[in-house]
Scaffold this motif. Structure first.
Motif, PDB file in Angstrom:
ATOM      1  N   ALA A 171       0.841  -1.206   0.000  1.00  0.00           N
ATOM      2  CA  ALA A 171       0.000   0.000   0.000  1.00  0.00           C
ATOM      3  C   ALA A 171       0.876   1.257   0.000  1.00  0.00           C
ATOM      4  O   ALA A 171       0.555   2.245  -0.681  1.00  0.00           O
ATOM      5  N   ALA A 172       1.990   1.221   0.744  1.00  0.00           N
ATOM      6  CA  ALA A 172       2.913   2.365   0.764  1.00  0.00           C
ATOM      7  C   ALA A 172       3.502   2.598  -0.615  1.00  0.00           C
ATOM      8  O   ALA A 172       3.652   3.752  -1.062  1.00  0.00           O
ATOM      9  N   ALA A 173       3.848   1.513  -1.313  1.00  0.00           N
ATOM     10  CA  ALA A 173       4.367   1.645  -2.681  1.00  0.00           C
ATOM     11  C   ALA A 173       3.316   2.277  -3.589  1.00  0.00           C
ATOM     12  O   ALA A 173       3.637   3.099  -4.453  1.00  0.00           O
ATOM     13  N   GLY A 174       2.032   1.921  -3.369  1.00  0.00           N
ATOM     14  CA  GLY A 174       0.952   2.536  -4.139  1.00  0.00           C
ATOM     15  C   GLY A 174       0.845   4.024  -3.883  1.00  0.00           C
ATOM     16  O   GLY A 174       0.618   4.812  -4.817  1.00  0.00           O
ATOM     17  N   VAL A 212      -0.449   9.636   4.962  1.00  0.00           N
ATOM     18  CA  VAL A 212      -0.862   8.246   4.706  1.00  0.00           C
ATOM     19  C   VAL A 212       0.369   7.351   4.561  1.00  0.00           C
ATOM     20  O   VAL A 212       0.419   6.237   5.103  1.00  0.00           O
ATOM     21  N   LEU A 213       1.380   7.832   3.841  1.00  0.00           N
ATOM     22  CA  LEU A 213       2.618   7.071   3.649  1.00  0.00           C
ATOM     23  C   LEU A 213       3.294   6.804   4.990  1.00  0.00           C
ATOM     24  O   LEU A 213       3.759   5.685   5.250  1.00  0.00           O
ATOM     25  N   TRP A 214       3.364   7.837   5.841  1.00  0.00           N
ATOM     26  CA  TRP A 214       3.984   7.666   7.164  1.00  0.00           C
ATOM     27  C   TRP A 214       3.248   6.596   7.971  1.00  0.00           C
ATOM     28  O   TRP A 214       3.876   5.726   8.582  1.00  0.00           O
ATOM     29  N   TRP A 215       1.915   6.640   7.981  1.00  0.00           N
ATOM     30  CA  TRP A 215       1.143   5.668   8.761  1.00  0.00           C
ATOM     31  C   TRP A 215       1.367   4.252   8.243  1.00  0.00           C
ATOM     32  O   TRP A 215       1.558   3.316   9.031  1.00  0.00           O
ATOM     33  N   LEU A 216       1.402   4.078   6.925  1.00  0.00           N
ATOM     34  CA  LEU A 216       1.628   2.748   6.355  1.00  0.00           C
ATOM     35  C   LEU A 216       3.026   2.236   6.682  1.00  0.00           C
ATOM     36  O   LEU A 216       3.211   1.046   6.974  1.00  0.00           O
ATOM     37  N   MET A 217       4.010   3.127   6.627  1.00  0.00           N
ATOM     38  CA  MET A 217       5.369   2.736   6.988  1.00  0.00           C
ATOM     39  C   MET A 217       5.443   2.365   8.472  1.00  0.00           C
ATOM     40  O   MET A 217       6.122   1.410   8.858  1.00  0.00           O
ATOM     41  N   PHE A 218       4.727   3.115   9.293  1.00  0.00           N
ATOM     42  CA  PHE A 218       4.746   2.889  10.738  1.00  0.00           C
ATOM     43  C   PHE A 218       4.242   1.491  11.079  1.00  0.00           C
ATOM     44  O   PHE A 218       4.804   0.807  11.925  1.00  0.00           O
ATOM     45  N   ILE A 219       3.164   1.064  10.404  1.00  0.00           N
ATOM     46  CA  ILE A 219       2.592  -0.248  10.717  1.00  0.00           C
ATOM     47  C   ILE A 219       3.234  -1.370   9.900  1.00  0.00           C
ATOM     48  O   ILE A 219       2.965  -2.549  10.145  1.00  0.00           O
ATOM     49  N   SER A 220       4.114  -1.013   8.940  1.00  0.00           N
ATOM     50  CA  SER A 220       4.702  -2.034   8.071  1.00  0.00           C
ATOM     51  C   SER A 220       5.870  -2.764   8.720  1.00  0.00           C
ATOM     52  O   SER A 220       6.217  -3.869   8.313  1.00  0.00           O
ATOM     53  N   GLY A 221       6.519  -2.112   9.709  1.00  0.00           N
ATOM     54  CA  GLY A 221       7.724  -2.692  10.295  1.00  0.00           C
ATOM     55  C   GLY A 221       8.981  -1.975   9.859  1.00  0.00           C
ATOM     56  O   GLY A 221       9.999  -2.001  10.548  1.00  0.00           O
ATOM     57  N   VAL A 222       8.947  -1.329   8.681  1.00  0.00           N
ATOM     58  CA  VAL A 222      10.059  -0.470   8.264  1.00  0.00           C
ATOM     59  C   VAL A 222       9.962   0.812   9.078  1.00  0.00           C
ATOM     60  O   VAL A 222       8.866   1.323   9.299  1.00  0.00           O
TER      61      VAL A 222
END
Length: 465
Positions: free
Chosen positions: A204-207, A232-242
Motif C-alpha cells: 500500500a505504501a508503494a501505491g 498516509v505514507l507515514w502511517w503505512l510505513m509505521f505499521i509495516s515494520g520499516v
C-alpha cells in the motif's frame, strides 16, 4: 565568543557573487545557531535527568498520546511520537536538501561530490568495524551502526567558534559529507533496524508513492495534496515494520523541483507588473496604493510564488521548525543520561561504551582521511579549494560528533533490550562528542595560529624601504 560573533556577522560580499552565496551562508549560520541550541538542550537534559526531579524526566516522555481517526488510531508514548513521528520531518528535510545539492548545489560537481561521498563511506565503514571488533559475540553487537553518523549542526557549531579562520570550502565539505552520512544512516535503518514486515502495508505504501509520482508528473504543485499523501505514507510505513522515518526521505525525493513558470516568463511578467505599478501613480511613501498598484503588486506576488518550486517552498518553511523545535526536542527527550549510573567504571569501560567512543573518535578520523586520500590518489576527486590535508584531518575530528543520528540509531538498536546497553551507548556518544568537538577545535585553532605566526615572520623579515 568573539570568533562566533565574527562568523555570524561576516558580510556576505558585494555584488552578484555575494547575493548568490547569501542563501548558503544563511544556511550555515542557521545550522550554527541550531548547534548551539542543541548544546543547551543536552545540558538541560543531563541536569534534569540527574536532579532530584529525575523521575519527572522519565515520566514526561512516557505520557501516552492517542490520535483517533474513523475508529482507527495510534496510542503511543510521547517519546515514540517524537522519535517516529516528528523526526519524519527531519528526514524529509534531509531528503529535500540532498535533492537540491545533487541538482544545483555542491554535490552537482562530480569531483566535489566524489570526495565528500568517499570520505563519508570511509567515515562510516571504519567506525562500524571498530565497534564490531570490540563487541563481537556480545549482547551489544546490534549497535554496530551507532558510530557511523555525523551531526551537521554540532560540527558547524564547532567551526563557528573558529570564526573566519575556516574557509567556506571546508564548511561545504563538512555539510556535504554529513549529508551523505545521513543517507547511509537512512539506508542502514531501513535495511538492518526493521522489525517483522507487514507486506500488505508495504505494498500500500508503494501505491501511495506511485500516486505522489503521478501528481509530480501531472504537474500538480498544490502542497496540501502531497502533505495528505505524506501522512498516509507515514502511517503505512509505521505499521509495516520499516522505520517510519524512511517515509520522509522517500517522499522528499518525489516532491516536484520544477516551477510553474520559467525564469524568462518570470522576468517578463515582473518587468510588466513593475511598469504597471509605476504607471499607476507616484510611488510616494508607501502609505497608500491605488487600485492599479494593488493589482500589480498582487499579480507580482502570484508570479513570485509560481517561480518557486514546491521543493524550495517546503524546504524554506520546514527548515526553522525542524532545526529549532523538532531536533532540540528530540535531543531533550533522548540525551537525559543518568550519570550516577553512566559514570560507574563498569559502564565507562563496557564494550558498548568503548566501541561507540573509539568508533566515533578514532574510526571517523581514520576512515575520512584514508578513503579521501585514496580517491584523490587515483584521480577521481580533488581536495576542496584552499584546503590541505591538515585541514581535512582537522575537520575529520568533527565527524566524531554523531549526536542526533547516533542517539536515534542507539534507540532503535537497543529498544526492548537491556536498558543498560542504551545507557552505555549514550555515554559513548556523549564522551565522543566532547573529545571530537574539543580535539577538532584545538587542532584547527593551533594550525591556524601556526599559519598566522608564519605569515607574521615572513612580513617581519621583508626588507624595509
Amino acid at each position: 565568543m568573539e570568533g562566533l560573533r565574527e562568523f555570524i556577522r561576516r558580510p556576505t560580499g558585494e555584488g552578484i557573487a555575494g547575493r548568490l552565496l547569501q542563501p548558503f551562508q544563511a544556511f550555515v549560520q542557521a545550522e550554527t545557531t541550531s548547534g548551539l541550541i542543541l548544546i543547551l538542550c543536552i545540558c538541560l537534559a543531563l541536569v534534569w535527568a540527574n536532579s532530584p526531579w529525575a523521575g519527572s524526566y522519565e515520566q514526561l516522555w512516557e505520557i501516552h498520546l492517542v490520535i483517533l481517526l474513523g475508529g482507527y488510531g495510534l496510542d503511543k508514548p510521547l517519546h515514540t511520537w517524537i522519535n517516529d513521528g516528528l523526526m519524519v520531518l527531519f528526514f524529509f528535510l534531509v531528503g529535500l536538501e540532498l535533492k537540491r545539492e545533487i541538482l544545483v548545489g555542491e554535490l552537482s560537481k562530480l569531483k566535489q561530490a566524489m570526495f565528500s561521498l568517499v570520505a563519508a563511506i570511509g567515515g562510516a565503514i571504519c567506525p562500524a568495524l571498530i565497534y564490531l571488533l570490540w563487541n563481537a559475540g556480545t549482547s551489544g553487537i546490534k549497535g554496530w551502526a551507532i558510530p557511523m553518523a555525523t551531526d551537521t549542526a554540532f560540527a558547524l557549531g564547532v567551526l563557528a567558534l573558529l570564526g573566519g579562520r575556516i574557509t567556506w570550502s571546508l564548511k561545504v565539505f563538512v555539510i556535504a559529507y554529513a549529508i551523505f552520512d545521513d543517507i547511509l544512516a537512512v539506508l542502514i535503518i531501513a535495511t538492518f533496524y526493521t522489525e517483522a514486515l507487514n507486506w500488505l502495508a508495504l505494498i500500500a505504501a508503494a501505491g501511495v508513492l506511485l500516486c505522489v509520482l503521478g501528481l509530480n508528473l501531472a504537474g500538480v504543485r498544490w502542497i496540501p495534496a502531497y502533505a495528505l499523501l505524506g501522512i498516509v505514507l507515514w502511517w503505512l510505513m509505521f505499521i509495516s515494520g520499516v522505520h517510519a522515518t524512511v517515509a520522509g526521505i522517500l517522499l522528499a525525493l518525489l516532491i516536484p523541483t520544477r516551477a510553474r513558470i520559467n525564469a524568462g516568463k518570470f522576468l517578463a511578467e515582473g518587468h510588466a507588473f513593475l511598469d504597471e505599478f509605476e504607471r499607476g501613480g507616484r510611488p510616494g511613501l508607501g502609505l497608500h496604493m491605488n487600485d492599479q498598484q494593488v493589482a500589480a503588486v498582487q499579480a507580482f506576488e502570484v508570479s513570485c510564488e509560481q517561480i518557486q518550486t514546491p521543493s524550495q517552498r517546503l524546504e524554506h518553511s520546514l527548515y526553522y521548525p525542524v532545526s529549532f523545535v523538532i531536533v532540540p526536542l528530540f535531543v531533550l527527550a533522548n540525551a537525559g543520561l543518568d550519570l550516577r549510573v553512566g559514570l560507574h567504571p563498569a559502564e565507562l569501560l563496557s564494550t558498548v561504551t568503548l566501541g561507540v567512543m573509539l568508533g566515533l573518535v578514532v574510526g571517523k578520523q581514520l576512515g575520512i582521511i584514508l578513503f579521501s586520500w585514496l580517491v584523490v590518489k587515483v584521480g577521481w576527486a580533488a581536495l576542496p579549494e584552499q584546503a590541505n590535508w591538515r585541514h581535512i584531518y582537522g575537520v575529520s575530528w568533527l565527524g566524531g560528533i554523531g549526536f542526533t543520528m547516533s542517539l536515534f540509531i542507539a534507540d532503535l538498536a537497543f529498544e526492548g533490550q537491556n536498558p543498560l546497553l542504551l545507557t552505555e551507548a549514550k555515554m559513548g556518544i556523549l564522551l565522543a562528542a566532547l573529545v571530537s568537538g574539543g580535539g577538532g577545535y584545538l587542532f584547527l585553532r593551533l594550525m591556524n595560529r601556526e599559519r598566522e605566526a608564519s605569515s607574521e615572520r615572513v612580513v617581519s623579515e621583508m626588507p624595509r624601504r
